[in-house]
Write an enzyme that holds these catalytic residues in place. Sequence first.
Site: not given
Length: 366
Positions: A189, A191, A193-194, A210, A233, A254, A266, A268, A289
Amino acid sequence: MASTATTTITIATPNNNNNNNNNNPTHPPLLTRTTPVPRRLSVHAVDLSTAQSYNTPPATPPLTLLEKQRVQAAAAAATAAAANATVKAINDPLAWCTARARIPTPDGSEYFLHIYENKMDKKEHLAFVFGDAIRSQSLDKVQPNETEADRMKRGAYTGRLQNTVSLDDQQQAQWETVSSGPDKVPLVRIHSECFTGEIGHSARCDCGEQLDEAIRLMKADGAGVVVYLRQEGRGIGLGEKLKAYNLQDLGYDTVMANLLLNHGADERTYEVAQGILQDLGLEKIRLLTNNPDKIEQIEKESSIAVVERVPMMPKSWEAIQLGVEADFEVKEGAVENKIVKGKELDKYLKVKVERMRHLIPIPTSL
C-alpha cells in the site's frame, strides 16, 4: 577554367501605350548592350571519365579503422552507462533506511517500522514492514567503524532482540540466515499522510479506513509493506488542506478547491516510494489502490512491476452494494477497524471517480 561567351541583353523602358516605341518620340529607343557572362564548361567538352557532377554531392567516405574504433567505444560506453545506472541505484540509492524497530499491535501481531531519508526532500518517510523475509538492503549494509551494538541500536539484526540472552547469543542471532524474499508476491500500500482522516476522525475522506484495512490484510497475509509518504493533502500540506476544506464548505469539490488555491488537483509524487520498494528488494508487488495514476507512477522508469491491483472498496459503499446498509456501524479511531460514512464522504468519493479516474463502482442509489 571557365570560358567567356558573348550574350546580348535588350533593355526596354516602360511604356503605358500600345503604340510602337519607335513611333513615340516621348520614349527613348530600345538599348542594346553586349555583356560578357561567365559559365562552366559543358560536361560534353571534356573527358567523361574525369568530369565532376555539380548536382550530386560526393559519397560519404568509408570509416577509417580509427573511426570504427571510436564508434565501437561509444556504443560500449552507452552499454556500460546503462549498467552503471543499475549499480548506482543499489550503491547510491534514492532512499535509504536509517533505523527500524519492532512495533507490537493490540491483537498480538507485530511489524517493523522503518524510517527513510532520501534525496528528494528533508522529510522522514516510513515503511510498515510485515513479515521477517522483507529486508532493507541499506539498513543491513555494514557501515564503516560500526560495532555490533551500533547495528542492534539501528535495527540491523535478524530474529528478535531478547534482554535475557548473553551477548554471544545476540551476535549469533544477528547473523542468522534469512530468506531473500517472501514466498509470494507481497501486498503493498502506497499511502500518503492524512492527519485529519487518520487522527482527527474526519469523515471528509476514507484515508484512515484505507490505512487500517491495508494493515489488516497484511496481518492476515503474513507479509506486506505500507509505504507511508509524508505528503499531506495530496501534496499541498495541512495548512493549505484546511483552506481547501473551507472552500468545500462553500460548495466547491475537492478538485476545484485545490485549483482555486493555485494548486494542482493532485501534487503527490512517487519517486521516494519507488526508492523504498527497491531498497526492500520488491520487484513484483500486489498494489492496494483504486488509483490508476499510482500504478503508472510506480512502474514508470523503474524495475518494479505491479502484477495485480487489489481494490479498496469503501466500507459504506460496500454495505450499500451488499444490501446491509441498515446494519452498517460507524467505527471511529486510529488504531484499527476504522469505518466512516456520510454525505460529505460520498461526495468526495464520487469526485475521485468522476474527475480523478479512481476505479470504484458508484452505488446506483447515490
